[in-house]
Scaffold this motif. Structure first.
Motif, PDB file in Angstrom:
ATOM      1  N   ARG A  77     111.323  52.777  25.850  1.00  0.00           N
ATOM      2  CA  ARG A  77     111.457  52.147  27.175  1.00  0.00           C
ATOM      3  C   ARG A  77     112.857  51.575  27.363  1.00  0.00           C
ATOM      4  NH1 ARG A  77     108.319  47.901  27.427  1.00  0.00           N
ATOM      5  NH2 ARG A  77     107.266  48.078  25.413  1.00  0.00           N
ATOM      6  N   GLU A  78     113.444  51.051  26.298  1.00  0.00           N
ATOM      7  CA  GLU A  78     114.829  50.565  26.388  1.00  0.00           C
ATOM      8  C   GLU A  78     115.795  51.720  26.624  1.00  0.00           C
ATOM      9  OE1 GLU A  78     115.392  48.512  22.730  1.00  0.00           O
ATOM     10  OE2 GLU A  78     114.042  46.849  23.270  1.00  0.00           O
ATOM     11  N   ALA A  79     115.556  52.840  25.960  1.00  0.00           N
ATOM     12  CA  ALA A  79     116.422  54.015  26.146  1.00  0.00           C
ATOM     13  C   ALA A  79     116.296  54.571  27.556  1.00  0.00           C
ATOM     14  CB  ALA A  79     116.070  55.087  25.113  1.00  0.00           C
ATOM     15  N   ILE A  80     115.077  54.568  28.099  1.00  0.00           N
ATOM     16  CA  ILE A  80     114.872  55.048  29.475  1.00  0.00           C
ATOM     17  C   ILE A  80     115.519  54.090  30.462  1.00  0.00           C
ATOM     18  CG2 ILE A  80     113.132  55.482  31.249  1.00  0.00           C
ATOM     19  CD1 ILE A  80     111.281  56.434  28.928  1.00  0.00           C
ATOM     20  N   SER A  81     115.406  52.790  30.204  1.00  0.00           N
ATOM     21  CA  SER A  81     116.069  51.803  31.057  1.00  0.00           C
ATOM     22  C   SER A  81     117.574  52.045  31.081  1.00  0.00           C
ATOM     23  CB  SER A  81     115.761  50.391  30.538  1.00  0.00           C
ATOM     24  OG  SER A  81     116.479  49.414  31.254  1.00  0.00           O
ATOM     25  N   ALA A  82     118.148  52.294  29.906  1.00  0.00           N
ATOM     26  CA  ALA A  82     119.587  52.579  29.823  1.00  0.00           C
ATOM     27  C   ALA A  82     119.924  53.887  30.536  1.00  0.00           C
ATOM     28  CB  ALA A  82     120.018  52.639  28.361  1.00  0.00           C
ATOM     29  N   LYS A  83     119.051  54.881  30.413  1.00  0.00           N
ATOM     30  CA  LYS A  83     119.258  56.160  31.086  1.00  0.00           C
ATOM     31  C   LYS A  83     119.265  55.973  32.598  1.00  0.00           C
ATOM     32  CE  LYS A  83     117.588  60.027  33.155  1.00  0.00           C
ATOM     33  NZ  LYS A  83     117.245  60.068  34.575  1.00  0.00           N
ATOM     34  N   PHE A  84     118.323  55.194  33.109  1.00  0.00           N
ATOM     35  CA  PHE A  84     118.272  54.934  34.547  1.00  0.00           C
ATOM     36  C   PHE A  84     119.588  54.322  35.033  1.00  0.00           C
ATOM     37  CE2 PHE A  84     113.394  54.796  34.718  1.00  0.00           C
ATOM     38  CZ  PHE A  84     113.307  55.927  35.518  1.00  0.00           C
ATOM     39  N   ARG A  85     120.121  53.357  34.287  1.00  0.00           N
ATOM     40  CA  ARG A  85     121.390  52.729  34.688  1.00  0.00           C
ATOM     41  C   ARG A  85     122.541  53.720  34.598  1.00  0.00           C
ATOM     42  NH1 ARG A  85     119.382  48.553  31.468  1.00  0.00           N
ATOM     43  NH2 ARG A  85     120.760  49.149  29.757  1.00  0.00           N
ATOM     44  N   ARG A  86     122.604  54.453  33.503  1.00  0.00           N
ATOM     45  CA  ARG A  86     123.730  55.344  33.235  1.00  0.00           C
ATOM     46  C   ARG A  86     123.764  56.558  34.169  1.00  0.00           C
ATOM     47  NH1 ARG A  86     122.269  56.225  28.492  1.00  0.00           N
ATOM     48  NH2 ARG A  86     121.289  58.263  28.734  1.00  0.00           N
ATOM     49  N   GLU A  87     122.629  57.171  34.389  1.00  0.00           N
ATOM     50  CA  GLU A  87     122.597  58.441  35.100  1.00  0.00           C
ATOM     51  C   GLU A  87     122.150  58.338  36.547  1.00  0.00           C
ATOM     52  OE1 GLU A  87     120.254  61.225  32.885  1.00  0.00           O
ATOM     53  OE2 GLU A  87     121.510  61.090  31.095  1.00  0.00           O
ATOM     54  N   ASN A  88     121.422  57.294  36.895  1.00  0.00           N
ATOM     55  CA  ASN A  88     120.835  57.211  38.234  1.00  0.00           C
ATOM     56  C   ASN A  88     121.281  56.014  39.050  1.00  0.00           C
ATOM     57  OD1 ASN A  88     118.402  58.238  36.185  1.00  0.00           O
ATOM     58  ND2 ASN A  88     118.700  59.556  37.973  1.00  0.00           N
ATOM     59  N   GLY A  89     121.979  55.069  38.408  1.00  0.00           N
ATOM     60  CA  GLY A  89     122.374  53.877  39.147  1.00  0.00           C
ATOM     61  C   GLY A  89     121.209  52.978  39.493  1.00  0.00           C
ATOM     62  N   LEU A  90     120.152  53.012  38.676  1.00  0.00           N
ATOM     63  CA  LEU A  90     118.942  52.230  38.914  1.00  0.00           C
ATOM     64  C   LEU A  90     118.817  51.137  37.852  1.00  0.00           C
ATOM     65  CD1 LEU A  90     116.443  55.171  39.591  1.00  0.00           C
ATOM     66  CD2 LEU A  90     117.622  53.753  41.302  1.00  0.00           C
ATOM     67  N   ASP A  91     118.469  49.952  38.278  1.00  0.00           N
ATOM     68  CA  ASP A  91     118.369  48.809  37.376  1.00  0.00           C
ATOM     69  C   ASP A  91     116.904  48.491  37.113  1.00  0.00           C
ATOM     70  OD1 ASP A  91     118.909  46.637  35.812  1.00  0.00           O
ATOM     71  OD2 ASP A  91     119.397  45.293  37.476  1.00  0.00           O
ATOM     72  N   HIS A  92     116.299  49.225  36.159  1.00  0.00           N
ATOM     73  CA  HIS A  92     114.912  48.995  35.774  1.00  0.00           C
ATOM     74  C   HIS A  92     114.894  48.473  34.338  1.00  0.00           C
ATOM     75  CE1 HIS A  92     113.654  50.856  39.428  1.00  0.00           C
ATOM     76  NE2 HIS A  92     113.949  52.088  39.073  1.00  0.00           N
ATOM     77  N   ALA A  93     114.543  47.208  34.183  1.00  0.00           N
ATOM     78  CA  ALA A  93     114.436  46.626  32.844  1.00  0.00           C
ATOM     79  C   ALA A  93     113.335  47.340  32.064  1.00  0.00           C
ATOM     80  CB  ALA A  93     114.130  45.133  32.962  1.00  0.00           C
ATOM     81  N   PRO A  94     113.338  47.243  30.743  1.00  0.00           N
ATOM     82  CA  PRO A  94     112.308  47.930  29.951  1.00  0.00           C
ATOM     83  C   PRO A  94     110.880  47.594  30.369  1.00  0.00           C
ATOM     84  CG  PRO A  94     114.086  47.210  28.529  1.00  0.00           C
ATOM     85  CD  PRO A  94     114.386  46.641  29.890  1.00  0.00           C
TER      86      PRO A  94
END
Length: 397
Positions: A77-94
């Motif tokens: 979930r932390e990796a997906i949260s980081a992916k959302f920020r890095r690739e999509n510009g979305l700020d979703h905490a774990p």
């Protein structure tokens, strides 16, 4: 003697797939030794990347085979949260991320968490076959918003808004899309987000094909309306992990919490081994990026060839901007897409998906997630089919 049981109204409400007959016929032919080329499968023909498989083996050997948290292991979930920020510009905490047994379960959970009987859901058409069926299972009503081949199946935000009613609760988007391959540009997504904000609607966006984009800019609609958007994705398409069954979603924490509660009473956690495999896909960026680049190059070459070939045969086919499907107009073969698919299977020995359940009359879907050799053979077989039909027609005049 009467039966001791009866099926539920919910089960009886499910529409039988119009593709079953074609699929069954294809299997019969293959069992009889007939050389059938399948262009119907919506999964990458590439093997899962080696670093992902190695992570799964390590997880098994390390004993990581027990239950996990319903929402997924914290590291993923932390990796997906980081992916959302890095690739999509979305700020979703774990804790605003959930991991599911495939993208389909994430969608299913979302619809049951957000919809009530009588609600209406706007879905651009042609659409993936499961959207309206899952919506209908909740007691809500799917409302198709037609798009057209003439402009590459692009969505008109004004046409979308024209279908908003007092009962509308949700917009479902899929970009890049299955079955059309359409990618909605940023200005269209921004306009759709504004529709959602004006009418206080939830957006559920399926971005499963986000890495398979050729001639367009991929943007997440959640960047325009973060509190109104649930973003669904998965490992299946970009990472060639269809059988591993890992999906995920990020969005408002209350929605994610409701989805987790539903999941806790159904499947519980996704496969622990698959989660650790997916973790490697997210964390080992260099290897994963190389794999995606290799696949994307191959898909682009295949797309260009099949589009060129089908159009040369008179089967009008728009050039998709993403995913790995084309929609071909088969009215030249038969006005009814089911009959056209049957003829293509029986006479050309090519399995395609009729557009019936996609809300795409007169069209069939072909997947180019297959070898270039298969594509060349398919084009030859279709050419022979069309020539034979033209010859037969000239003899009957």
């Amino acid at each position: 003697m009467s039966s001791p049981f009866s099926l539920s109204a919910r089960a009886l409400s499910l529409k039988p797939s119009s593709t079953v007959a074609v699929t069954s016929r294809a299997l019969e032919l293959q069992k009889a030794g007939v050389d059938v080329i399948s262009m119907s499968v919506g999964e990458p023909d590439f093997d899962t990347p080696q670093h992902v498989k190695a992570a799964a083996i390590h997880a098994i050997e390390s004993g990581k085979t027990k239950y996990t948290a319903v929402s997924g292991i914290p590291e993923l979930r932390e990796a997906i949260s980081a992916k959302f920020r890095r690739e999509n510009g979305l700020d979703h905490a774990p804790d605003a991320v959930t991991v599911t047994s495939g993208g389909k379960q994430a969608l299913f959970n979302a619809f049951f968490a957000l919809l009530n009987p009588g609600d209406e859901v706007l879905i651009p058409a042609p659409y993936w076959v499961s959207y309206p069926e899952m919506v209908a299972l909740t007691g809500a009503f799917p409302v198709p918003v037609p798009t057209h081949a003439a402009n590459g199946f692009q969505l008109d935000p004004q046409a979308l808004e024209a279908r908003v009613s007092p009962m509308t609760r949700m917009i479902v988007l899929n970009s890049p899309g299955n079955p059309t391959g359409a990618v909605f540009p940023p200005e269209v997504l921004k306009a759709v987000a504004e529709v959602a904000l004006r009418h206080n609607l939830m957006i559920v966006t399926d971005e499963m094909y986000e890495h398979l984009v050729y001639d367009a800019q991929q943007v997440s609609i959640g960047t325009f309306a973060p509190e109104h958007t649930l973003t669904v994705n998965g490992a299946s398409k970009a990472y060639a992990m269809t059988g591993w069954r890992i999906g995920y979603a990020g969005g408002p924490k209350a929605v994610i919490a409701a989805m987790n509660a539903l999941q806790s009473q159904s499947t519980s956690n996704a496969s622990s081994v698959s989660q650790y495999a997916a973790l490697a896909a997210f964390q080992q960026h260099e290897e994963t990026t190389q794999f995606i680049g290799m696949a994307l190059k191959a898909y682009r070459q295949r797309r260009d060839r099949i589009v060129e070939g089908l159009n040369a045969l008179g089967l009008k086919t728009p050039t998709p901007q993403g995913a790995f499907y084309v929609m071909a107009d088969t009215t030249r073969i038969h006005p009814d897409e089911l009959e056209a698919a049957r003829i293509i299977l029986d006479d050309a020995r090519v399995a395609v998906v009729p557009g019936t359940d996609f809300a795409a009359p007169g069209q069939v879907r072909l997947s180019y997630a297959t070898s270039m050799d298969n594509i060349e053979q398919v084009l030859r077989r279709l050419d022979e089919l069309l020539q034979q039909r033209a010859h037969n027609e000239s003899r009957t005049r």
